[in-house]
Design a protein around this motif. Structure first.
Motif, PDB file in Angstrom:
ATOM      1  N   MET A   1      37.126  13.598  23.985  1.00  0.00           N
ATOM      2  CA  MET A   1      35.715  13.382  24.334  1.00  0.00           C
ATOM      3  C   MET A   1      35.337  11.941  24.021  1.00  0.00           C
ATOM      4  SD  MET A   1      32.330  15.409  22.958  1.00  0.00           S
ATOM      5  CE  MET A   1      32.801  16.945  23.736  1.00  0.00           C
ATOM      6  N   LEU A  34      32.304  17.630  29.877  1.00  0.00           N
ATOM      7  CA  LEU A  34      33.347  17.260  28.923  1.00  0.00           C
ATOM      8  C   LEU A  34      33.908  18.478  28.193  1.00  0.00           C
ATOM      9  CD1 LEU A  34      31.848  13.980  27.471  1.00  0.00           C
ATOM     10  CD2 LEU A  34      34.039  14.211  28.638  1.00  0.00           C
ATOM     11  N   TYR A  37      36.266  19.968  30.547  1.00  0.00           N
ATOM     12  CA  TYR A  37      37.423  19.075  30.697  1.00  0.00           C
ATOM     13  C   TYR A  37      38.365  19.212  29.507  1.00  0.00           C
ATOM     14  CZ  TYR A  37      40.027  14.659  30.540  1.00  0.00           C
ATOM     15  OH  TYR A  37      41.014  13.702  30.436  1.00  0.00           O
ATOM     16  N   ASN A  38      37.817  19.210  28.311  1.00  0.00           N
ATOM     17  CA  ASN A  38      38.642  19.316  27.109  1.00  0.00           C
ATOM     18  C   ASN A  38      39.295  20.684  26.973  1.00  0.00           C
ATOM     19  OD1 ASN A  38      38.184  16.671  26.192  1.00  0.00           O
ATOM     20  ND2 ASN A  38      36.244  17.257  25.247  1.00  0.00           N
ATOM     21  N   ARG A  40      40.609  22.088  29.464  1.00  0.00           N
ATOM     22  CA  ARG A  40      41.586  22.037  30.555  1.00  0.00           C
ATOM     23  C   ARG A  40      41.148  22.833  31.785  1.00  0.00           C
ATOM     24  NH1 ARG A  40      45.573  22.597  26.176  1.00  0.00           N
ATOM     25  NH2 ARG A  40      46.608  20.586  25.855  1.00  0.00           N
ATOM     26  N   LYS A  44      42.958  16.515  34.520  1.00  0.00           N
ATOM     27  CA  LYS A  44      42.867  15.077  34.304  1.00  0.00           C
ATOM     28  C   LYS A  44      42.907  14.359  35.645  1.00  0.00           C
ATOM     29  CE  LYS A  44      45.110  15.090  29.771  1.00  0.00           C
ATOM     30  NZ  LYS A  44      46.273  14.606  28.972  1.00  0.00           N
TER      31      LYS A  44
END
Length: 340
Positions: A1, A34, A37-38, A40, A44
């Motif tokens: 992050m 985020l 995103y973190n 998964r 990416k």
């Protein structure tokens, strides 16, 4: 992050695409982006990513944003998002998610919660059984002539089965509830160990699908203890076994032995077949979300077996894998016809 709780610079084009799609900061905040995103759920993205990779990331972001409007991500949707992420870490987490899903079906002392009865849950389960008429009907025209059938006989056969009236909704649902109840009560071991329950399960699903009953009548079909024993048209019905449906040990073994690429592909296929609203499962909060995801995990693991996969795909309208598997049947039928 990042320190400022904003997406990495490479994601700025994704953020703009989400804004244009109606998922601006007031709907899908950077902090939530985020978080996904973190976890998964959003793959990416590099600065020089090709268009296909960029579109995949945008789709994942849209699915997350749409699901977040309900306040949470459906566990079934989480599996789909992990399958869309090619990162090895995401695939490892996907395997753990599927394993937990299958194991969840064994945790309740009175059996797992049954899947919600709708057309998708019905087809997804029935497609694993040697009861669905679609695979046999789809293959029949391809090698029935080699078995001595004329064109007129083939057409009459197909019309007879396809013209069989469907079960009334009350009868259909009652028998599906019975069938799902049998599966729930026997979840864990193979139904080979309990042939009475296996037969009762088949009877329940057959009663919900008169076309399957008529197909068996026309073929004079009786289940065989040894699949493929005769290599004829009827043997197609013995390619898969009802007994495997509740066999969680088999499911987890197939999961452990599977290739990463194949596994991700199967997860996405089940997602499309089992959708309840849009793609995939973002409305499961209305349909026993956790239970639906656990059953999806079982289906996914079961179709990791090539023959089960070929049958399941044919039952869902794609006959290509089954045609490949059935090549041996076709060759043998043609050989016997030549010897007659």
């Amino acid at each position: 992050m990042t320190r400022d709780n904003k997406p990495p610079r490479a994601f700025r084009p994704v953020r703009r695409a989400l804004d244009a799609a109606g998922y601006g900061l007031d709907v899908y905040a950077d902090k939530t982006f985020l978080l996904d995103y973190n976890a998964r759920f959003i793959p990416k993205l590099t600065a020089d990513a090709p268009a296909e990779e960029f579109d995949n990331v945008v789709l994942a972001g849209e699915l997350c944003a749409r699901a977040r409007t309900y306040g949470h991500l459906c566990p079934a949707l989480k599996a789909r998002l992990l399958a869309m992420n090619l990162d090895p870490g995401a695939t490892r987490e996907l395997r753990e998610t599927l394993r937990r899903g299958v194991e969840n079906l064994l945790k309740r002392p009175d059996g797992p919660l049954p899947p919600r009865i709708n057309v998708y849950s019905h087809r997804a389960i029935e497609a694993l059984l040697p009861l669905s008429p679609e695979p046999v009907l789809g293959m029949f025209a391809h090698f029935a002539q080699a078995g001595g059938f004329s064109h007129g006989q083939i057409v009459a056969f197909l019309k007879d089965v396809q013209g069989t009236p469907r079960a009334k909704p009350a009868v259909w649902k009652a028998n599906l509830r019975k069938g799902f109840g049998i599966m729930c009560a026997n979840m864990g071991p193979s139904l080979h160990e309990n042939p009475l329950e296996r037969d009762a399960l088949e009877v329940a699903f057959l009663a919900a699908n008169p076309r399957a009953i008529r197909l068996r009548e026309l073929l004079n079909y009786e289940p065989k203890p040894t699949p493929d024993s005769d290599n004829d048209i009827v043997s197609l019905l013995d390619m898969v076994s009802t007994a495997n449906l509740t066999d969680t040990t088999r499911a987890l073994r197939l999961l452990d032995e599977s290739d990463d690429v194949v596994l991700r592909e199967k997860v996405l296929l089940v997602g499309r077949a089992r959708r309840t609203g849009g793609f995939p499962h973002e409305e499961h909060h209305l349909q026993r979300c956790r239970a639906a995801a656990d059953w999806d995990a079982l289906i996914t693991c079961q179709i990791l077996d090539p023959r089960t996969f070929a049958w399941w795909m044919a039952a869902n309208g794609d006959f290509r894998p089954l045609r490949s598997v059935a090549t041996g049947f076709i060759v043998e039928v043609a050989r016997r016809a030549g010897m007659a």
